[in-house]
Design an enzyme around this catalytic site. Structure first.
Site, PDB file in Angstrom:
ATOM      1  N   ARG A  88      49.652  40.040  93.737  1.00  0.00           N
ATOM      2  CA  ARG A  88      49.845  38.556  92.416  1.00  0.00           C
ATOM      3  C   ARG A  88      51.553  38.707  92.153  1.00  0.00           C
ATOM      4  O   ARG A  88      52.818  39.201  92.871  1.00  0.00           O
ATOM      5  CB  ARG A  88      50.021  39.139  91.343  1.00  0.00           C
ATOM      6  CG  ARG A  88      50.016  40.989  90.684  1.00  0.00           C
ATOM      7  CD  ARG A  88      49.502  41.890  89.637  1.00  0.00           C
ATOM      8  NE  ARG A  88      49.387  43.219  89.790  1.00  0.00           N
ATOM      9  CZ  ARG A  88      50.264  43.241  88.339  1.00  0.00           C
ATOM     10  NH1 ARG A  88      51.184  42.947  87.532  1.00  0.00           N
ATOM     11  NH2 ARG A  88      50.539  45.269  88.695  1.00  0.00           N
TER      12      ARG A  88
ATOM     13  N   TYR B  39      64.372  52.574  86.420  1.00  0.00           N
ATOM     14  CA  TYR B  39      63.881  50.954  86.826  1.00  0.00           C
ATOM     15  C   TYR B  39      65.421  50.157  87.632  1.00  0.00           C
ATOM     16  O   TYR B  39      65.633  50.718  89.290  1.00  0.00           O
ATOM     17  CB  TYR B  39      63.698  49.930  86.429  1.00  0.00           C
ATOM     18  CG  TYR B  39      63.505  48.527  86.969  1.00  0.00           C
ATOM     19  CD1 TYR B  39      62.339  48.497  88.136  1.00  0.00           C
ATOM     20  CD2 TYR B  39      64.199  47.565  86.540  1.00  0.00           C
ATOM     21  CE1 TYR B  39      62.264  46.923  88.445  1.00  0.00           C
ATOM     22  CE2 TYR B  39      64.199  46.434  87.429  1.00  0.00           C
ATOM     23  CZ  TYR B  39      62.744  46.152  88.137  1.00  0.00           C
ATOM     24  OH  TYR B  39      62.617  45.013  88.414  1.00  0.00           O
ATOM     25  N   ALA B  40      66.502  50.886  86.967  1.00  0.00           N
ATOM     26  CA  ALA B  40      67.381  50.674  87.374  1.00  0.00           C
ATOM     27  C   ALA B  40      67.776  51.517  88.703  1.00  0.00           C
ATOM     28  O   ALA B  40      68.869  51.193  89.779  1.00  0.00           O
ATOM     29  CB  ALA B  40      68.722  51.000  86.280  1.00  0.00           C
ATOM     30  N   ALA B  41      67.961  52.629  88.292  1.00  0.00           N
ATOM     31  CA  ALA B  41      67.857  53.469  89.588  1.00  0.00           C
ATOM     32  C   ALA B  41      67.658  53.103  90.766  1.00  0.00           C
ATOM     33  O   ALA B  41      68.265  53.516  92.199  1.00  0.00           O
ATOM     34  CB  ALA B  41      67.887  55.002  89.312  1.00  0.00           C
ATOM     35  N   ALA B  42      66.562  53.504  90.761  1.00  0.00           N
ATOM     36  CA  ALA B  42      65.541  52.592  91.996  1.00  0.00           C
ATOM     37  C   ALA B  42      65.724  51.564  92.299  1.00  0.00           C
ATOM     38  O   ALA B  42      66.066  50.886  93.384  1.00  0.00           O
ATOM     39  CB  ALA B  42      64.092  51.874  91.315  1.00  0.00           C
ATOM     40  N   LYS B  43      66.425  50.029  91.918  1.00  0.00           N
ATOM     41  CA  LYS B  43      66.835  48.446  92.005  1.00  0.00           C
ATOM     42  C   LYS B  43      68.274  48.936  92.691  1.00  0.00           C
ATOM     43  O   LYS B  43      68.920  48.497  93.466  1.00  0.00           O
ATOM     44  CB  LYS B  43      66.519  47.766  91.101  1.00  0.00           C
ATOM     45  CG  LYS B  43      65.464  47.356  90.718  1.00  0.00           C
ATOM     46  CD  LYS B  43      65.051  46.687  92.502  1.00  0.00           C
ATOM     47  CE  LYS B  43      62.802  46.133  91.368  1.00  0.00           C
ATOM     48  NZ  LYS B  43      62.683  45.843  93.285  1.00  0.00           N
TER      49      LYS B  43
ATOM     50  N   ALA C 236      51.172  41.513  97.319  1.00  0.00           N
ATOM     51  CA  ALA C 236      50.936  40.549  97.389  1.00  0.00           C
ATOM     52  C   ALA C 236      49.927  39.051  96.622  1.00  0.00           C
ATOM     53  O   ALA C 236      49.063  38.787  96.776  1.00  0.00           O
ATOM     54  CB  ALA C 236      50.590  40.088  99.254  1.00  0.00           C
TER      55      ALA C 236
ATOM     56  N   ASN D 183      59.006  44.071  98.723  1.00  0.00           N
ATOM     57  CA  ASN D 183      58.591  43.057  97.215  1.00  0.00           C
ATOM     58  C   ASN D 183      58.046  44.187  96.148  1.00  0.00           C
ATOM     59  O   ASN D 183      58.457  44.143  95.128  1.00  0.00           O
ATOM     60  CB  ASN D 183      57.806  41.891  97.075  1.00  0.00           C
ATOM     61  CG  ASN D 183      57.263  41.286  95.635  1.00  0.00           C
ATOM     62  OD1 ASN D 183      57.855  40.898  95.198  1.00  0.00           O
ATOM     63  ND2 ASN D 183      55.833  41.466  95.591  1.00  0.00           N
TER      64      ASN D 183
HETATM   65  N1  LIG Z   1      59.814  39.712  87.319  1.00  0.00           N
HETATM   66  C1  LIG Z   1      60.848  39.891  87.297  1.00  0.00           C
HETATM   67  O1  LIG Z   1      62.064  39.368  86.533  1.00  0.00           O
HETATM   68  C2  LIG Z   1      61.437  40.176  88.467  1.00  0.00           C
HETATM   69  C3  LIG Z   1      62.730  40.063  88.848  1.00  0.00           C
HETATM   70  C4  LIG Z   1      63.899  41.687  89.747  1.00  0.00           C
HETATM   71  C5  LIG Z   1      63.384  42.183  90.295  1.00  0.00           C
HETATM   72  N2  LIG Z   1      61.417  41.931  90.309  1.00  0.00           N
HETATM   73  C6  LIG Z   1      61.053  42.528  91.590  1.00  0.00           C
HETATM   74  O2  LIG Z   1      60.239  41.581  92.112  1.00  0.00           O
HETATM   75  C7  LIG Z   1      59.019  42.379  92.838  1.00  0.00           C
HETATM   76  C8  LIG Z   1      57.743  41.878  92.177  1.00  0.00           C
HETATM   77  O3  LIG Z   1      58.148  41.548  91.206  1.00  0.00           O
HETATM   78  P1  LIG Z   1      56.931  41.106  90.303  1.00  0.00           P
HETATM   79  O4  LIG Z   1      57.418  40.315  88.801  1.00  0.00           O
HETATM   80  O5  LIG Z   1      56.009  40.336  91.344  1.00  0.00           O
HETATM   81  O6  LIG Z   1      56.034  42.241  89.744  1.00  0.00           O
HETATM   82  P2  LIG Z   1      54.112  42.355  89.237  1.00  0.00           P
HETATM   83  O7  LIG Z   1      54.043  40.952  89.034  1.00  0.00           O
HETATM   84  O8  LIG Z   1      54.367  43.562  88.376  1.00  0.00           O
HETATM   85  O9  LIG Z   1      53.575  43.285  90.257  1.00  0.00           O
HETATM   86  C9  LIG Z   1      54.054  44.215  90.844  1.00  0.00           C
HETATM   87  C10 LIG Z   1      53.551  43.867  92.399  1.00  0.00           C
HETATM   88  O10 LIG Z   1      53.923  45.375  92.875  1.00  0.00           O
HETATM   89  C11 LIG Z   1      52.243  46.311  93.342  1.00  0.00           C
HETATM   90  N3  LIG Z   1      52.636  47.792  93.043  1.00  0.00           N
HETATM   91  C12 LIG Z   1      52.577  48.121  92.503  1.00  0.00           C
HETATM   92  N4  LIG Z   1      52.734  49.732  92.886  1.00  0.00           N
HETATM   93  C13 LIG Z   1      52.232  49.633  94.354  1.00  0.00           C
HETATM   94  C14 LIG Z   1      52.308  50.591  94.623  1.00  0.00           C
HETATM   95  N5  LIG Z   1      52.395  52.065  94.710  1.00  0.00           N
HETATM   96  N6  LIG Z   1      51.892  50.289  95.944  1.00  0.00           N
HETATM   97  C15 LIG Z   1      51.270  48.655  96.356  1.00  0.00           C
HETATM   98  N7  LIG Z   1      51.330  48.274  95.896  1.00  0.00           N
HETATM   99  C16 LIG Z   1      52.039  47.734  94.367  1.00  0.00           C
HETATM  100  C17 LIG Z   1      51.622  45.413  92.308  1.00  0.00           C
HETATM  101  O11 LIG Z   1      50.450  45.561  92.783  1.00  0.00           O
HETATM  102  P3  LIG Z   1      48.877  45.938  91.847  1.00  0.00           P
HETATM  103  O12 LIG Z   1      48.392  44.793  90.994  1.00  0.00           O
HETATM  104  O13 LIG Z   1      47.663  46.854  92.190  1.00  0.00           O
HETATM  105  O14 LIG Z   1      48.957  46.598  90.787  1.00  0.00           O
HETATM  106  C18 LIG Z   1      52.091  44.293  92.595  1.00  0.00           C
HETATM  107  O15 LIG Z   1      51.405  43.649  93.553  1.00  0.00           O
HETATM  108  C19 LIG Z   1      59.313  43.879  91.877  1.00  0.00           C
HETATM  109  O16 LIG Z   1      60.016  45.124  93.047  1.00  0.00           O
HETATM  110  C20 LIG Z   1      60.050  43.234  91.022  1.00  0.00           C
HETATM  111  O17 LIG Z   1      61.139  44.913  90.620  1.00  0.00           O
HETATM  112  C21 LIG Z   1      60.584  41.097  89.556  1.00  0.00           C
END
Ligand SMILES: NC(=O)c1ccc[n+]([C@@H]2O[C@H](COP(=O)([O-])OP(=O)(O)OC[C@H]3O[C@@H](n4cnc5c(N)ncnc54)[C@H](OP(=O)(O)O)[C@@H]3O)[C@@H](O)[C@H]2O)c1
Length: 252
Positions: A15, A147-151, A13, A82
């Site tokens: 960013r 990433y595709a595998a995770a999602k 949460a 998230n």
């Molecule tokens: N952006 C897109 O286009 C998109 C599209 C589809 C799905 N999503 C999904 O939406 C979600 C959020 O994406 P976003 O675009 O907002 O990404 P982001 O800006 O890169 O933010 C990712 C967040 O996840 C946290 N995180 C990563 N690894 C972690 C861990 N081991 N433990 C706890 N927190 C962790 C990060 O914390 P730190 O700051 O500490 O790294 C950050 O707060 C993700 O699951 C992503 O796969 C995004």
């Protein structure tokens, strides 16, 4: 589910989409626990929005367990899984340790966190799990295999758990998130650059997507779909996805 007065925990949460969802839930009247990987200056959350930072580190089995222990007797009504990571490029060039890390933070960690918080929801007869999956979980494109595998894994988990919970008051919402303008999207474009022309990709604002998430929670939807061209990606048959990938993707 009426959000007013609930307690919501949002992972990742500090960013991006997570911060926007946390703020939107707070705006809708929830007490929001903003899950951050570490309680330090790099993970500050906007205090003015009424968010309370809590440590939720999904990096390992032990860190998930200790994070939940630190929540004490806090009762979570809405869990938003998230947080996640991205890694792109050809599989044979991806560092093996990144593969394990990504699957832990983006698939195993959210499953473990849900496993730990679900019993309290069932006991209190109230709860919602929101899983931030992705359009790639429905239309896996090349250059993002792990990433595709995770999602796709998170999608399968969501569908299976939603059906498992059918006769309980706990509900589940899968977010089929489209391209959203965040740090991750920038990383996606940089890492796919050698293989795909991403210039024409549409991105939505995190705040706009977060508002749709809040509306979907409020109206108890099971799935939140993207709009526009990305909606089509979910509907296209395999043969057309293959053709699109063949045309757009270059191993370089
Ligand atoms: N952006 C897109 O286009 C998109 C599209 C589809 C799905 N999503 C999904 O939406 C979600 C959020 O994406 P976003 O675009 O907002 O990404 P982001 O800006 O890169 O933010 C990712 C967040 O996840 C946290 N995180 C990563 N690894 C972690 C861990 N081991 N433990 C706890 N927190 C962790 C990060 O914390 P730190 O700051 O500490 O790294 C950050 O707060 C993700 O699951 C992503 O796969 C995004």
């Amino acid at each position: 589910m009426d959000i007013e007065g609930t307690t919501a925990l949002v992972t990742g949460a500090n960013r991006g989409i997570g911060r926007a969802i946390a703020q939107a839930l707070a705006g809708a009247g929830a007490h929001v626990l903003a899950g951050v990987r570490a309680l330090d200056n790099d993970h500050a959350v906007p205090a003015a929005s009424g968010l309370r930072a809590v440590r939720i580190d999904l990096s390992s089995q032990a860190s998930v367990e200790s994070s939940v222990l630190e929540l004490g007797d806090t009762q979570v009504d809405i869990l938003v899984n998230n947080a996640g990571e991205f890694e792109g490029g050809l599989l044979e060039r991806q560092p093996v340790e990144r593969i394990y890390q990504l699957l832990q933070s983006t698939l195993t960690g959210p499953i473990h966190l849900t496993r730990l918080l679900l019993p309290g929801m069932l006991e209190r007869q109230r709860g919602k799990i929101v899983n931030n999956a992705s359009i790639i979980g429905h239309a896996p494109f090349p250059g993002a295999t792990v990433y595709a595998a995770a999602k796709t894994g998170l999608h399968g988990f969501s569908e299976s758990l939603r059906r498992e919970l059918e006769e309980t008051p706990v509900t589940l919402l899968e977010l089929i998130t489209p391209g959203v303008d965040t740090d991750m999207m920038q990383q996606v474009q940089e890492q796919l650059e050698p293989h795909v022309n991403t210039d024409g990709w549409d991105h939505v604002d995190p705040e706009d997507w977060a508002q749709k998430v809040v509306d979907a929670v409020n109206s108890d939807r099971e799935e939140l779909n993207p709009g526009g061209a990305e909606r089509l990606a979910k509907l296209l048959p395999k043969a057309l996805l293959d053709l699109g990938s063949h045309r757009a993707f270059d191993r370089a």
